[in-house]
Design a protein around this motif. Sequence first.
Motif, mmCIF file in Angstrom:
data_model
loop_
_atom_site.group_PDB
_atom_site.id
_atom_site.type_symbol
_atom_site.label_atom_id
_atom_site.label_comp_id
_atom_site.label_asym_id
_atom_site.label_seq_id
_atom_site.Cartn_x
_atom_site.Cartn_y
_atom_site.Cartn_z
ATOM 1 N N LYS A 1 1.519 3.140 2.277
ATOM 2 C CA LYS A 1 2.257 3.284 3.531
ATOM 3 C C LYS A 1 3.260 2.144 3.716
ATOM 4 C CE LYS A 1 -1.212 6.073 5.903
ATOM 5 N NZ LYS A 1 -2.474 5.998 6.669
ATOM 6 N N CYS B 1 0.838 -1.196 0.000
ATOM 7 C CA CYS B 1 0.000 0.000 0.000
ATOM 8 C C CYS B 1 0.875 1.248 0.000
ATOM 9 C CB CYS B 1 -0.931 0.007 1.221
ATOM 10 S SG CYS B 1 -0.097 0.485 2.746
ATOM 11 N N CYS C 1 -5.621 -2.383 1.859
ATOM 12 C CA CYS C 1 -4.591 -2.875 2.768
ATOM 13 C C CYS C 1 -5.253 -3.402 4.038
ATOM 14 C CB CYS C 1 -3.622 -1.726 3.090
ATOM 15 S SG CYS C 1 -2.442 -2.139 4.392
ATOM 16 N N VAL D 1 -3.927 -3.743 6.855
ATOM 17 C CA VAL D 1 -3.356 -3.084 8.026
ATOM 18 C C VAL D 1 -3.992 -1.721 8.235
ATOM 19 C CG1 VAL D 1 -1.236 -2.249 9.124
ATOM 20 C CG2 VAL D 1 -1.187 -4.307 7.668
ATOM 21 N N CYS D 2 -4.027 -0.883 7.161
ATOM 22 C CA CYS D 2 -4.486 0.489 7.319
ATOM 23 C C CYS D 2 -5.752 0.778 6.509
ATOM 24 C CB CYS D 2 -3.387 1.476 6.932
ATOM 25 S SG CYS D 2 -2.956 1.433 5.190
ATOM 26 N N HIS E 1 2.895 -1.046 3.582
ATOM 27 C CA HIS E 1 2.484 -2.319 4.181
ATOM 28 C C HIS E 1 2.425 -3.371 3.082
ATOM 29 C CE1 HIS E 1 0.278 0.554 7.082
ATOM 30 N NE2 HIS E 1 1.349 0.070 7.720
#
Length: 166
Positions: free
Chosen positions: A10, A8, A35, A37-38, A12
């Motif tokens: 960021k 992503c 993503c 994660v985020c 990840h």
Amino acid sequence: MIRYTLVCNKRHEFESWFQSSAAYDKQAKRGLVTCPVCGSAKVEKAIMTPRLARADSSAPEAQEPAAPSAAASPGPMPAVPGPATPVAMISPQEQEFRKKLKELRDHLVRNAENVGPRFPEEARKMHYGETEHRSIFGIASPDDAQALSEEGIEFSPLPILPDERN
Ligand SMILES: [Zn+2]
């Protein structure tokens, strides 16, 4: 099914399965690939290095233990004691040549006069017409041989047979 490693905006990284690469493209364009994660929908395929791609399949092979017994030598060769001697394997052709050489040598020795160390002297006498031409053999030092050769006196080395003992 096709598995992509995605990343992503960021950084990840995550993996996701898709029906096909076209299906991934479609879902990613519609913002459906997010993503875990985020939750960002700005994802793209991570660059798969060949090493990373191969790691899964080759890992079990690399973990196989080496087989030291297969490489073990059957043991050192027994040493042969005693001094080294000159040896040769003589082909039939060389045996025949050697036989002819011996015949030539025998013929020379039988039909020529052995003048021994007087060879250079006798050879000169013949060459300069002091004595009648005949076959002689004897010995000459390298210096004598070179001097005779420079005077234009033709002679041949007597064939020597390496393994003759008489
Ligand atoms: Zn993320």
